[in-house]
Design a protein around this motif. Structure first.
Motif, PDB file in Angstrom:
ATOM      1  N   MET A 194       0.829  -1.204   0.000  1.00 55.94           N
ATOM      2  CA  MET A 194       0.000   0.000   0.000  1.00 55.94           C
ATOM      3  C   MET A 194       0.867   1.259   0.000  1.00 55.94           C
ATOM      4  O   MET A 194       0.653   2.179  -0.782  1.00 55.94           O
ATOM      5  CB  MET A 194      -0.916   0.011   1.221  1.00 55.94           C
ATOM      6  N   PHE A 195       1.871   1.299   0.909  1.00 52.65           N
ATOM      7  CA  PHE A 195       2.719   2.486   0.989  1.00 52.65           C
ATOM      8  C   PHE A 195       3.569   2.643  -0.272  1.00 52.65           C
ATOM      9  O   PHE A 195       3.885   3.762  -0.679  1.00 52.65           O
ATOM     10  CB  PHE A 195       3.614   2.418   2.223  1.00 52.65           C
ATOM     11  N   SER A 196       3.919   1.511  -0.889  1.00 48.64           N
ATOM     12  CA  SER A 196       4.688   1.572  -2.134  1.00 48.64           C
ATOM     13  C   SER A 196       3.890   2.288  -3.216  1.00 48.64           C
ATOM     14  O   SER A 196       4.409   3.162  -3.922  1.00 48.64           O
ATOM     15  CB  SER A 196       5.057   0.154  -2.588  1.00 48.64           C
ATOM     16  N   ASP A 197       2.623   1.937  -3.343  1.00 52.47           N
ATOM     17  CA  ASP A 197       1.758   2.612  -4.322  1.00 52.47           C
ATOM     18  C   ASP A 197       1.591   4.087  -3.960  1.00 52.47           C
ATOM     19  O   ASP A 197       1.568   4.957  -4.838  1.00 52.47           O
ATOM     20  CB  ASP A 197       0.382   1.939  -4.363  1.00 52.47           C
ATOM     21  N   ALA A 198       1.479   4.345  -2.672  1.00 49.46           N
ATOM     22  CA  ALA A 198       1.251   5.722  -2.225  1.00 49.46           C
ATOM     23  C   ALA A 198       2.413   6.632  -2.612  1.00 49.46           C
ATOM     24  O   ALA A 198       2.202   7.740  -3.122  1.00 49.46           O
ATOM     25  CB  ALA A 198       1.040   5.747  -0.711  1.00 49.46           C
ATOM     26  N   VAL A 199       3.653   6.172  -2.383  1.00 48.93           N
ATOM     27  CA  VAL A 199       4.795   7.040  -2.700  1.00 48.93           C
ATOM     28  C   VAL A 199       5.020   7.138  -4.208  1.00 48.93           C
ATOM     29  O   VAL A 199       5.557   8.141  -4.691  1.00 48.93           O
ATOM     30  CB  VAL A 199       6.089   6.568  -1.990  1.00 48.93           C
ATOM     31  N   GLN A 200       4.607   6.123  -4.954  1.00 45.53           N
ATOM     32  CA  GLN A 200       4.734   6.209  -6.407  1.00 45.53           C
ATOM     33  C   GLN A 200       3.822   7.287  -6.980  1.00 45.53           C
ATOM     34  O   GLN A 200       4.142   7.923  -7.988  1.00 45.53           O
ATOM     35  CB  GLN A 200       4.407   4.856  -7.042  1.00 45.53           C
ATOM     36  N   HIS A 201       2.687   7.490  -6.326  1.00 45.85           N
ATOM     37  CA  HIS A 201       1.739   8.499  -6.800  1.00 45.85           C
ATOM     38  C   HIS A 201       1.910   9.846  -6.102  1.00 45.85           C
ATOM     39  O   HIS A 201       1.291  10.839  -6.508  1.00 45.85           O
ATOM     40  CB  HIS A 201       0.301   7.998  -6.602  1.00 45.85           C
ATOM     41  N   ASN A 202       2.730   9.876  -5.048  1.00 37.77           N
ATOM     42  CA  ASN A 202       2.975  11.128  -4.317  1.00 37.77           C
ATOM     43  C   ASN A 202       4.465  11.199  -3.975  1.00 37.77           C
ATOM     44  O   ASN A 202       4.862  11.106  -2.807  1.00 37.77           O
ATOM     45  CB  ASN A 202       2.145  11.174  -3.030  1.00 37.77           C
ATOM     46  N   VAL A 203       5.284  11.352  -4.998  1.00 34.31           N
ATOM     47  CA  VAL A 203       6.732  11.194  -4.830  1.00 34.31           C
ATOM     48  C   VAL A 203       7.362  12.294  -3.982  1.00 34.31           C
ATOM     49  O   VAL A 203       8.495  12.147  -3.520  1.00 34.31           O
ATOM     50  CB  VAL A 203       7.451  11.132  -6.197  1.00 34.31           C
ATOM     51  N   TYR A 204       6.648  13.399  -3.757  1.00 35.65           N
ATOM     52  CA  TYR A 204       7.220  14.494  -2.981  1.00 35.65           C
ATOM     53  C   TYR A 204       6.601  14.608  -1.584  1.00 35.65           C
ATOM     54  O   TYR A 204       6.735  15.641  -0.930  1.00 35.65           O
ATOM     55  CB  TYR A 204       7.045  15.824  -3.719  1.00 35.65           C
ATOM     56  N   SER A 205       5.937  13.553  -1.147  1.00 38.07           N
ATOM     57  CA  SER A 205       5.294  13.594   0.170  1.00 38.07           C
ATOM     58  C   SER A 205       6.235  13.042   1.236  1.00 38.07           C
ATOM     59  O   SER A 205       6.478  11.833   1.294  1.00 38.07           O
ATOM     60  CB  SER A 205       3.991  12.785   0.164  1.00 38.07           C
ATOM     61  N   TYR A 206       6.741  13.923   2.070  1.00 40.41           N
ATOM     62  CA  TYR A 206       7.616  13.507   3.177  1.00 40.41           C
ATOM     63  C   TYR A 206       6.900  12.526   4.098  1.00 40.41           C
ATOM     64  O   TYR A 206       7.470  11.514   4.525  1.00 40.41           O
ATOM     65  CB  TYR A 206       8.059  14.756   3.949  1.00 40.41           C
ATOM     66  N   GLU A 207       5.628  12.822   4.393  1.00 44.07           N
ATOM     67  CA  GLU A 207       4.878  11.982   5.331  1.00 44.07           C
ATOM     68  C   GLU A 207       4.733  10.552   4.805  1.00 44.07           C
ATOM     69  O   GLU A 207       4.929   9.576   5.547  1.00 44.07           O
ATOM     70  CB  GLU A 207       3.483  12.582   5.584  1.00 44.07           C
ATOM     71  N   LEU A 208       4.403  10.425   3.523  1.00 49.97           N
ATOM     72  CA  LEU A 208       4.232   9.087   2.950  1.00 49.97           C
ATOM     73  C   LEU A 208       5.567   8.349   2.841  1.00 49.97           C
ATOM     74  O   LEU A 208       5.631   7.136   3.061  1.00 49.97           O
ATOM     75  CB  LEU A 208       3.561   9.180   1.580  1.00 49.97           C
TER      76      LEU A 208
END
Length: 602
Positions: free
Chosen positions: A1-15
């Protein structure tokens, strides 16, 4: 889940933070750190706020990566990456186009912290505590970094020297650029670097090399109190090094139109009190002859005159950190009142001493507020020593003083987590409250109150003994109500009780259980999580408190918080061996994380 999240939000420090923390093996987590840094370095920043945020995020991820490598037994990998920054690094060692990108994205202040942290890791094989305590927060320059001396035969001395020189050169270039751009922070940053450069040289090269650099910096920054104080203290200790200036010389030659003279007197007295009481009396008498006779504690006239003498448009609330110089006019008055308070104690006029200290505390602000509250507490302690009351009465009076400090919200500052920055965009109070209730609010910072406890009782934060434990329990519970995550005090309580309540009677057993509860609650309620060293010390104290069943669960929780800590896994293994428990499950759990407990960390 987190892998998909950072792929779609590459500049999100929190993710990225959540993605990193979801990695279950050492190599996977290290790759996650690298990926996060690589992506965040590509983040565009169009405004000053964007630049500040990007820098804060990148520095935090980098420092967390170094902390992770240190605790997981991979310190050599951290050292290798840091050395890879040097232009002389071997091709297989230069990981570090990525670190070059990291540096280029950092603000000046964050670059200072970056270089200081890298040097510290190279010398001491871990991050400084002052930096570890700021992980997941916006980083502030550590004000009192300690650089212990190292063994002259240390293997990587040449690399340390190379990195120190390289960092000094790079920061000199950056500061020159700041001066060209009219950035007013350059003076504060350059003085911070100068102080740490001197201290670092003293640690790795001894007194001679540090004194030579100190003399150079004294010429460059002739009015920097921190640099001058190093000179004065060394002169008092050694007295034979050419170029050093004594307290007397500094005060005698201080320009009359310049602020900061009262601070220098205050530091002279403080230094003398720690080493030579007779000298302290002479210094205070001399100060009073020059500066104290016209200071009337009973009225506010002197205060009004001095404050009104400031130039129109200048604010007495501007921190000296903002301009990189010594105390301002109002701060000079604060130290004048503190000096007067010390003089009144010398005269045994305790009432006026307390009045002067209280007035100083009301006027203090910013960086000097912490200094002032410590002095206020120290003066209170001196008063108690001069009184005829019993030790127990003095302890209870000190407890009351500190509880009084807790009533002032200025003494309970809060810090904003970088991962909670998104809350700034939430306008509805109820929604923000719901978020706090769901994920937990950030407890108030305990460092100010703990510094006061240290002034009153020493590094242990608590009195050496107390006749009735009820007073201790009441005091600790009151402090913990205001500062529920004060794990430093929790550790102090554990140490105190383990030392004084060793029996197996109901009173001792109950007190040990209470201390265990205080310790565990404080550590568990920390946001972000308490440092690895705190969990290790806590485990050791729980063992001394005979909290056997609690300790088993404590180690389980520690493994979930720091799943890659070699020391915590090893401590858990040793505890299981000592208690006759099965160790195979510990070895296997650590192995699944990529940690071999039968190997020495590198």
């Amino acid at each position: 889940m987190f892998s998909d999240a950072v792929q779609h939000n590459v500049y999100s420090y929190e993710l990225w933070l959540m993605y990193i923390n979801s990695r279950l093996r050492v190599d996977d987590r290290l790759d996650a750190y690298n990926d996060a840094l690589s992506m965040l370095c590509q983040m565009t920043a169009e405004t000053d706020k964007d630049l500040q945020e990007r820098s804060a995020f990148i520095l935090d991820i980098f420092l967390q990566m170094i902390y992770f490598l240190c605790m997981s037994g991979n310190i050599d990998k951290a050292v290798s990456r840091i050395i890879g920054i040097l232009p002389t690094a071997m091709p297989d060692n230069s990981g570090d186009k990525l670190l070059a990108d990291v540096i280029s994205c950092l603000t000046m202040s964050d670059r200072c912290i970056f270089w200081i942290s890298c040097l510290y890791v190279l010398i001491y094989r871990n991050l400084p505590e002052e930096i570890i305590d700021q992980l997941e927060f916006q980083k502030a320059l550590p004000r009192a970094l300690i650089w212990p001396s190292i063994d002259p035969s240390v293997d990587n001395r040449d690399k340390i020297t190379d990195l120190l020189n390289f960092a000094a050169c790079k920061m000199a270039e950056d500061i020159s650029e700041c001066v060209k751009n009219g950035d007013p922070s350059y003076l504060m940053l350059s003085q911070f670097l100068a102080v740490n450069h001197i201290s670092c040289l003293a640690a790795i090269g001894g007194l001679k090399s540090s004194v030579d650099m100190l003399v150079t910096y004294m010429k460059e920054y002739p009015m920097c109190p921190q640099i001058l104080l190093i000179s004065a203290r060394l002169d008092r200790k050694h007295g034979t090094c050419p170029g050093l200036k004594s307290f007397d010389e500094l005060i005698l030659n201080w320009p009359k139109e310049a602020q900061g003279i009262q601070y220098m007197w205050n530091q002279y007295v403080e230094h003398a009190l720690a080493t030579d009481a007779e000298l302290a009396e002479k210094v205070l008498t001399c100060w009073f002859e020059e500066h104290g006779k016209d200071c009337d504690i009973q009225s506010n006239a002197a205060i009004c005159i001095e404050l009104s003498s400031e130039e129109p448009g200048t604010s007495s609330l501007v921190s000296p950190q903002a301009v990189g110089s010594g105390p301002s006019i109002s701060e000079d008055l604060v130290f004048r009142l503190l000096n007067l308070s010390l003089y009144k104690i010398l005269e045994n006029n305790l009432q006026e001493a307390q009045m002067a200290a209280s007035k100083a505390l009301k006027l203090a602000h910013g960086e000097w507020y912490e200094h002032c509250i410590r002095e206020h507490a120290a003066i209170h302690a001196l008063e108690l020593e001069k009184s005829s009351s019993s030790t127990d009465a003095q302890t209870r009076a000190t407890f009351s003083l500190i509880i009084g400090y807790l009533a002032d919200h200025c003494n309970l500052p809060t810090r904003e987590l970088l991962s909670r920055r998104f809350c700034q965009n939430i306008k509805k109070h109820r929604l923000r409250q719901l978020i706090d209730d769901t994920i937990g609010s950030v407890p108030a910072d305990s460092s100010l109150i703990n510094s006061v406890l240290e002034v009153c009782f020493g590094p242990s934060l608590l009195p050496k003994s107390i006749s009735d434990v009820k007073y201790l329990v009441d005091f600790v519970e009151t402090v913990m109500e205001a500062l529920p995550a004060n794990y430093r005090l929790g550790l102090a309580v554990g140490g105190f009780v383990a030392k004084h309540f060793t029996g197996y009677g109901a009173a001792s057993t109950g007190t040990r259980f209470w201390a265990s509860s205080v310790l565990i609650n404080a550590i568990f309620r920390a946001v972000p999580v308490a440092p690895e060293s705190v969990w290790l010390e806590g485990a050791g104290l729980l063992e001394k408190l005979h909290a056997t069943e609690i300790l088993k669960r404590f180690y389980q929780q520690a493994a979930s918080v720091y799943p890659f800590s070699f020391k915590l896994w090893h401590a858990h293994l040793n505890y299981c061996k000592a208690s006759g428990s099965n160790t195979e499950s510990i070895l296997e759990s650590a192995r699944q994380r990529g940690i071999e407990l039968n190997l020495t960390p590198t």
